[in-house]
Motif scaffolding. Structure first.
Motif, PDB file in Angstrom:
ATOM      1  N   GLU A 102       0.842  -1.203   0.000  1.00 47.66           N
ATOM      2  CA  GLU A 102       0.000   0.000   0.000  1.00 47.66           C
ATOM      3  C   GLU A 102       0.874   1.250   0.000  1.00 47.66           C
ATOM      4  O   GLU A 102       0.539   2.248  -0.660  1.00 47.66           O
ATOM      5  CB  GLU A 102      -0.920   0.002   1.216  1.00 47.66           C
ATOM      6  CG  GLU A 102      -2.073  -0.983   1.112  1.00 47.66           C
ATOM      7  CD  GLU A 102      -2.878  -1.106   2.390  1.00 47.66           C
ATOM      8  OE1 GLU A 102      -3.996  -1.654   2.336  1.00 47.66           O
ATOM      9  OE2 GLU A 102      -2.393  -0.662   3.458  1.00 47.66           O
ATOM     10  N   THR A 123      -4.110  -3.370  -4.765  1.00 43.73           N
ATOM     11  CA  THR A 123      -4.050  -3.057  -3.328  1.00 43.73           C
ATOM     12  C   THR A 123      -5.360  -2.523  -2.759  1.00 43.73           C
ATOM     13  O   THR A 123      -5.534  -2.493  -1.541  1.00 43.73           O
ATOM     14  CB  THR A 123      -2.956  -2.010  -3.054  1.00 43.73           C
ATOM     15  OG1 THR A 123      -3.235  -0.818  -3.809  1.00 43.73           O
ATOM     16  CG2 THR A 123      -1.580  -2.542  -3.435  1.00 43.73           C
ATOM     17  N   HIS A 124      -6.277  -2.075  -3.632  1.00 40.22           N
ATOM     18  CA  HIS A 124      -7.549  -1.488  -3.168  1.00 40.22           C
ATOM     19  C   HIS A 124      -7.282  -0.367  -2.153  1.00 40.22           C
ATOM     20  O   HIS A 124      -7.933  -0.271  -1.115  1.00 40.22           O
ATOM     21  CB  HIS A 124      -8.444  -2.555  -2.515  1.00 40.22           C
ATOM     22  CG  HIS A 124      -9.017  -3.525  -3.491  1.00 40.22           C
ATOM     23  ND1 HIS A 124     -10.360  -3.598  -3.780  1.00 40.22           N
ATOM     24  CD2 HIS A 124      -8.421  -4.476  -4.254  1.00 40.22           C
ATOM     25  CE1 HIS A 124     -10.581  -4.552  -4.684  1.00 40.22           C
ATOM     26  NE2 HIS A 124      -9.418  -5.093  -4.980  1.00 40.22           N
ATOM     27  N   LEU A 125      -6.354   0.496  -2.509  1.00 41.16           N
ATOM     28  CA  LEU A 125      -5.945   1.553  -1.593  1.00 41.16           C
ATOM     29  C   LEU A 125      -7.102   2.473  -1.213  1.00 41.16           C
ATOM     30  O   LEU A 125      -7.108   3.056  -0.126  1.00 41.16           O
ATOM     31  CB  LEU A 125      -4.804   2.372  -2.226  1.00 41.16           C
ATOM     32  CG  LEU A 125      -4.107   3.398  -1.326  1.00 41.16           C
ATOM     33  CD1 LEU A 125      -3.440   2.711  -0.138  1.00 41.16           C
ATOM     34  CD2 LEU A 125      -3.082   4.193  -2.123  1.00 41.16           C
ATOM     35  N   TRP A 126      -8.093   2.556  -2.089  1.00 41.66           N
ATOM     36  CA  TRP A 126      -9.236   3.443  -1.814  1.00 41.66           C
ATOM     37  C   TRP A 126     -10.033   3.009  -0.574  1.00 41.66           C
ATOM     38  O   TRP A 126     -10.771   3.798  -0.011  1.00 41.66           O
ATOM     39  CB  TRP A 126     -10.154   3.502  -3.036  1.00 41.66           C
ATOM     40  CG  TRP A 126     -10.575   2.157  -3.542  1.00 41.66           C
ATOM     41  CD1 TRP A 126     -11.544   1.353  -3.020  1.00 41.66           C
ATOM     42  CD2 TRP A 126     -10.038   1.462  -4.663  1.00 41.66           C
ATOM     43  NE1 TRP A 126     -11.662   0.198  -3.735  1.00 41.66           N
ATOM     44  CE2 TRP A 126     -10.752   0.234  -4.764  1.00 41.66           C
ATOM     45  CE3 TRP A 126      -9.046   1.745  -5.601  1.00 41.66           C
ATOM     46  CZ2 TRP A 126     -10.484  -0.704  -5.762  1.00 41.66           C
ATOM     47  CZ3 TRP A 126      -8.776   0.814  -6.589  1.00 41.66           C
ATOM     48  CH2 TRP A 126      -9.484  -0.392  -6.667  1.00 41.66           C
ATOM     49  N   ASP A 127      -9.821   1.762  -0.160  1.00 41.53           N
ATOM     50  CA  ASP A 127     -10.510   1.299   1.052  1.00 41.53           C
ATOM     51  C   ASP A 127     -10.026   2.046   2.299  1.00 41.53           C
ATOM     52  O   ASP A 127     -10.711   2.045   3.336  1.00 41.53           O
ATOM     53  CB  ASP A 127     -10.294  -0.200   1.253  1.00 41.53           C
ATOM     54  CG  ASP A 127     -11.020  -1.033   0.203  1.00 41.53           C
ATOM     55  OD1 ASP A 127     -11.973  -0.505  -0.402  1.00 41.53           O
ATOM     56  OD2 ASP A 127     -10.631  -2.198  -0.009  1.00 41.53           O
ATOM     57  N   LYS A 128      -8.845   2.652   2.208  1.00 38.11           N
ATOM     58  CA  LYS A 128      -8.293   3.398   3.343  1.00 38.11           C
ATOM     59  C   LYS A 128      -8.293   4.903   3.068  1.00 38.11           C
ATOM     60  O   LYS A 128      -7.425   5.633   3.541  1.00 38.11           O
ATOM     61  CB  LYS A 128      -6.879   2.911   3.659  1.00 38.11           C
ATOM     62  CG  LYS A 128      -6.832   1.480   4.191  1.00 38.11           C
ATOM     63  CD  LYS A 128      -5.432   1.076   4.630  1.00 38.11           C
ATOM     64  CE  LYS A 128      -5.425  -0.315   5.233  1.00 38.11           C
ATOM     65  NZ  LYS A 128      -4.070  -0.748   5.656  1.00 38.11           N
ATOM     66  N   TRP A 129      -9.275   5.346   2.297  1.00 41.42           N
ATOM     67  CA  TRP A 129      -9.346   6.751   1.900  1.00 41.42           C
ATOM     68  C   TRP A 129      -9.404   7.691   3.100  1.00 41.42           C
ATOM     69  O   TRP A 129      -8.731   8.720   3.135  1.00 41.42           O
ATOM     70  CB  TRP A 129     -10.571   6.965   1.013  1.00 41.42           C
ATOM     71  CG  TRP A 129     -10.771   8.403   0.615  1.00 41.42           C
ATOM     72  CD1 TRP A 129     -11.737   9.258   1.043  1.00 41.42           C
ATOM     73  CD2 TRP A 129      -9.953   9.151  -0.295  1.00 41.42           C
ATOM     74  NE1 TRP A 129     -11.583  10.493   0.461  1.00 41.42           N
ATOM     75  CE2 TRP A 129     -10.488  10.458  -0.368  1.00 41.42           C
ATOM     76  CE3 TRP A 129      -8.819   8.858  -1.049  1.00 41.42           C
ATOM     77  CZ2 TRP A 129      -9.955  11.457  -1.166  1.00 41.42           C
ATOM     78  CZ3 TRP A 129      -8.277   9.853  -1.854  1.00 41.42           C
ATOM     79  CH2 TRP A 129      -8.832  11.130  -1.898  1.00 41.42           C
ATOM     80  N   ASN A 130     -10.209   7.343   4.093  1.00 35.18           N
ATOM     81  CA  ASN A 130     -10.339   8.206   5.284  1.00 35.18           C
ATOM     82  C   ASN A 130      -9.006   8.376   6.000  1.00 35.18           C
ATOM     83  O   ASN A 130      -8.690   9.453   6.520  1.00 35.18           O
ATOM     84  CB  ASN A 130     -11.376   7.622   6.255  1.00 35.18           C
ATOM     85  CG  ASN A 130     -12.791   7.719   5.707  1.00 35.18           C
ATOM     86  OD1 ASN A 130     -13.078   8.585   4.885  1.00 35.18           O
ATOM     87  ND2 ASN A 130     -13.672   6.832   6.158  1.00 35.18           N
TER      88      ASN A 130
END
Length: 304
Positions: free
Chosen positions: A36, A200-207
């Motif tokens: 990530e 990685t689906h980094l957008w899942d940790k946007w907050n």
């Protein structure tokens, strides 16, 4: 002086790479995984380069579609591959051994440059490669007690990190024959971003990404040891042989070690000092001025 400037660019870029731990440690503490963090790095770099290009280098943002293979080489085969292999190797073995395998890169670059870029293979280069690898071994500080636990697959993955690291120099050399430094760097990180974001689906940790100082550390990671470092390294590649550039870039672990001493109070003993000297001597050796009698000898050899 013109010959020295590209070397200085590569030294500065390697020094900036050596600072990466400052940003990585903070992002790790915030809860991001290694891959990530790599994704934050390449995506931020791609955005920053895109903004710079839109303002100042619009003509350099165009490429021919068939040439996308060059940037698959620098972006996927190098950036993505070496990071995946490196972090996988860390999970397979002692960290210091993973670092050492990563810094087999100069050996790979020297061989690949000889095969594909037709660069000369001489005793000075070979000696410098061995000296830099030995220096990296000493700087990393091998834990001999950990060697018994090494598995062959771990070694292969670690060597894959070194190979992937080397490929940026090779593909970068070919890309620079067609495109300027900015274009090569921009599309390297654009291609890498397109691969890593879905993985990685980094957008899942946007907050988490937009919270407080994480934004600053993310931008810092994308700017200093990435955008600026790769622009300078790629610019240096225009005038410096790939094999020489790879050897010069091994000042990175020296800078990283020195920073760890001052910032994190980590140990620095006689073994690390010897390794540092070996690396610096190799960089000086590979860049020593060619004397007149050496030039004359080369001319005679070419005539005969």
């Amino acid at each position: 002086m013109k010959k020295v400037i590209p070397v200085i660019f590569i030294v500065i870029s390697a020094s900036l790479w050596g600072m990466i731990a400052i940003f990585v440690r903070k992002l790790t503490d915030a809860g991001f995984t290694p891959m990530e963090i790599v994704t934050i790095r390449v995506v931020t770099a791609a955005i920053l380069l895109g903004l710079i290009g839109a303002v100042k280098y619009r003509p350099q943002m165009k490429i021919k579609f068939p040439d996308i293979g060059l940037f698959i080489g620098t972006g996927i085969c190098s950036i993505v591959l070496f990071n995946w292999c490196y972090f996988s190797a860390i999970n397979q073995m002692n960290l210091s051994l993973a670092v050492i395998l990563l810094y087999t890169a100069p050996a790979f670059v020297t061989i690949l440059s000889y095969l594909f870029l037709k660069e000369k293979m001489d005793a000075t280069k070979i000696l410098s490669v061995f000296a830099t690898i030995a220096g990296c071994v000493l700087v990393a500080g091998v834990n001999l007690n950990a060697t018994a636990a090494i598995r062959p697959i771990g070694v292969l993955i670690g060597l894959g990190a070194g190979f992937g690291y080397a490929l940026y120099t090779i593909f970068g050399k070919f890309a620079l024959k067609k495109y300027p430094t900015f274009t090569v760097t921009l599309y390297t990180f654009m291609v890498a971003s397109l691969v890593l974001l879905p993985v990685t689906h980094l957008w899942d940790k946007w907050n988490l990404l937009i919270s407080g100082e994480i934004v600053l550390y993310g931008i810092g990671l994308g700017l200093f040891p990435t955008v600026i470092a790769y622009l300078l390294y790629t610019k240096g590649l225009e005038k410096v042989e790939g094999s020489k550039a790879a050897i010069i870039a091994t000042v990175e672990p020296v800078v990283a070690t020195i920073l760890s001493v001052f910032l994190y109070a980590e140990g620095f003993g006689a073994i690390q000092a010897v390794g540092t000297i070996l690396i610096l001597m190799s960089v000086l050796l590979i860049n020593r001025p060619i004397k007149k009698y050496e030039i004359n000898n080369k001319k005679r050899a070419s005539i005969t």
